[in-house]
Design a protein around this motif. Structure first.
Motif, PDB file in Angstrom:
ATOM      1  N   VAL A   1     -94.190  18.486   1.597  1.00 54.67           N
ATOM      2  CA  VAL A   1     -93.640  18.913   2.878  1.00 54.67           C
ATOM      3  C   VAL A   1     -92.394  18.089   3.173  1.00 54.67           C
ATOM      4  O   VAL A   1     -92.425  16.855   3.114  1.00 54.67           O
ATOM      5  N   GLU A   2     -91.308  18.753   3.481  1.00 51.16           N
ATOM      6  CA  GLU A   2     -90.071  18.101   3.924  1.00 51.16           C
ATOM      7  C   GLU A   2     -89.871  18.404   5.401  1.00 51.16           C
ATOM      8  O   GLU A   2     -89.876  19.565   5.805  1.00 51.16           O
ATOM      9  N   LEU A   3     -89.704  17.360   6.226  1.00 51.18           N
ATOM     10  CA  LEU A   3     -89.532  17.527   7.663  1.00 51.18           C
ATOM     11  C   LEU A   3     -88.191  16.953   8.093  1.00 51.18           C
ATOM     12  O   LEU A   3     -87.845  15.817   7.741  1.00 51.18           O
TER      13      LEU A   3
ATOM     14  N   THR B   1     -82.647  11.047   8.250  1.00 49.07           N
ATOM     15  CA  THR B   1     -82.705  12.298   9.005  1.00 49.07           C
ATOM     16  C   THR B   1     -83.888  13.161   8.592  1.00 49.07           C
ATOM     17  O   THR B   1     -84.103  14.224   9.172  1.00 49.07           O
ATOM     18  N   ARG B   2     -84.675  12.709   7.591  1.00 47.58           N
ATOM     19  CA  ARG B   2     -85.783  13.510   7.098  1.00 47.58           C
ATOM     20  C   ARG B   2     -86.843  12.612   6.475  1.00 47.58           C
ATOM     21  O   ARG B   2     -86.603  11.438   6.201  1.00 47.58           O
ATOM     22  N   ILE B   3     -88.008  13.190   6.282  1.00 50.83           N
ATOM     23  CA  ILE B   3     -89.086  12.490   5.598  1.00 50.83           C
ATOM     24  C   ILE B   3     -89.848  13.509   4.753  1.00 50.83           C
ATOM     25  O   ILE B   3     -89.995  14.670   5.144  1.00 50.83           O
ATOM     26  N   TYR B   4     -90.290  13.066   3.598  1.00 50.88           N
ATOM     27  CA  TYR B   4     -91.077  13.908   2.695  1.00 50.88           C
ATOM     28  C   TYR B   4     -92.492  13.354   2.616  1.00 50.88           C
ATOM     29  O   TYR B   4     -92.693  12.130   2.545  1.00 50.88           O
ATOM     30  N   GLY B   5     -93.458  14.249   2.619  1.00 54.96           N
ATOM     31  CA  GLY B   5     -94.843  13.869   2.421  1.00 54.96           C
ATOM     32  C   GLY B   5     -95.484  14.798   1.409  1.00 54.96           C
ATOM     33  O   GLY B   5     -95.088  15.957   1.287  1.00 54.96           O
ATOM     34  N   ALA B   6     -96.469  14.307   0.678  1.00 51.80           N
ATOM     35  CA  ALA B   6     -97.120  15.132  -0.338  1.00 51.80           C
ATOM     36  C   ALA B   6     -98.586  14.764  -0.448  1.00 51.80           C
ATOM     37  O   ALA B   6     -98.939  13.576  -0.379  1.00 51.80           O
ATOM     38  N   ASN B   7     -99.429  15.765  -0.618  1.00 50.11           N
ATOM     39  CA  ASN B   7    -100.843  15.565  -0.917  1.00 50.11           C
ATOM     40  C   ASN B   7    -101.170  16.207  -2.254  1.00 50.11           C
ATOM     41  O   ASN B   7    -100.737  17.333  -2.534  1.00 50.11           O
ATOM     42  N   ALA B   8    -101.936  15.497  -3.055  1.00 51.49           N
ATOM     43  CA  ALA B   8    -102.365  16.004  -4.355  1.00 51.49           C
ATOM     44  C   ALA B   8    -103.794  16.520  -4.252  1.00 51.49           C
ATOM     45  O   ALA B   8    -104.659  15.871  -3.652  1.00 51.49           O
TER      46      ALA B   8
END
Length: 207
Positions: free
Chosen positions: A105-107, A19-26
């Motif tokens: 970011v959590e979407l 039901t969700r996806i997390y993305g991250a940039n360093a």
């Protein structure tokens, strides 16, 4: 504006069955500064909306487990359209010159089975060939606990960096204000889906 996606958003990611996806940039601060905002890309919602939560972790070069440490900044809201959104941070965190930091970011899309909300770049011959991705730049996760480096999937699937950008400022003290931003419409005919398994598999869906 700090970013890694030189090609820009032309695809979207979602974990199948989640039901969700997390993305991250360093990133790394170029000078003593404040992180004033985050540019968030939303790819394909197919008629629904997406709830987002942005978390910033100063001093980290990889995303921590969500809930294990308190973020240095956090913002939440709801978005309705494909495009780029500039989200101002209500309490901009201070960054020392050279300090690493991670934007997570959590979407949570309204219709997760048909949405590809996490915008990213990907190699497409004749259209987007300037994709450059290095280890430790972009990460994805189905739960915010176990993170996967997108670099590991470029050679096989052509996925580049996530379209998450950081806006830093020279200001000696952060200006007041905060809140959300606007969007510019856009889109593409491609969508990606993460298949939740170990190891993670990527499946390209073409419309």
């Amino acid at each position: 504006v700090l970013y890694n996606d030189y090609c820009g958003m032309n695809n979207g990611l979602m974990y199948a069955g989640s039901t969700r996806i997390y993305g991250a940039n360093a990133f790394q601060a170029l000078y003593d500064s404040y992180l004033m905002g985050v540019v968030l890309s939303v790819f394909m919602l197919n008629g629904g909306y997406v709830d987002y939560t942005i978390r910033v972790y100063a001093g980290y070069s990889t995303p921590p487990r969500i809930g294990s440490v308190s973020p240095d900044a956090i913002e939440s809201g709801r978005l309705y359209y494909t495009g780029y959104y500039t989200i101002k941070l209500s309490n901009p965190p201070y960054l020392s010159a050279g300090e690493p930091f991670v934007v997570v970011v959590e979407l949570r899309p309204q219709f997760p089975s048909r949405a590809y909300p996490l915008g990213c770049e990907s190699y497409i011959s004749g259209y987007c060939s300037n994709v450059i991705i290095n280890r430790g730049e972009s990460f994805v996760s189905p739960d915010g606990i176990v993170w996967y480096d997108l670099y590991n999937y470029y050679s096989k699937d052509g996925y580049g960096n996530l379209s998450i950008k950081a806006i830093i400022s020279f200001y000696s003290s952060p200006p007041s204000g905060g809140g959300g931003g606007g969007c510019s419409a856009g889109g593409s005919s491609l969508g990606l889906v993460f298949i939740l398994s170990l190891p993670v598999l990527f499946v390209l869906r073409r419309r």
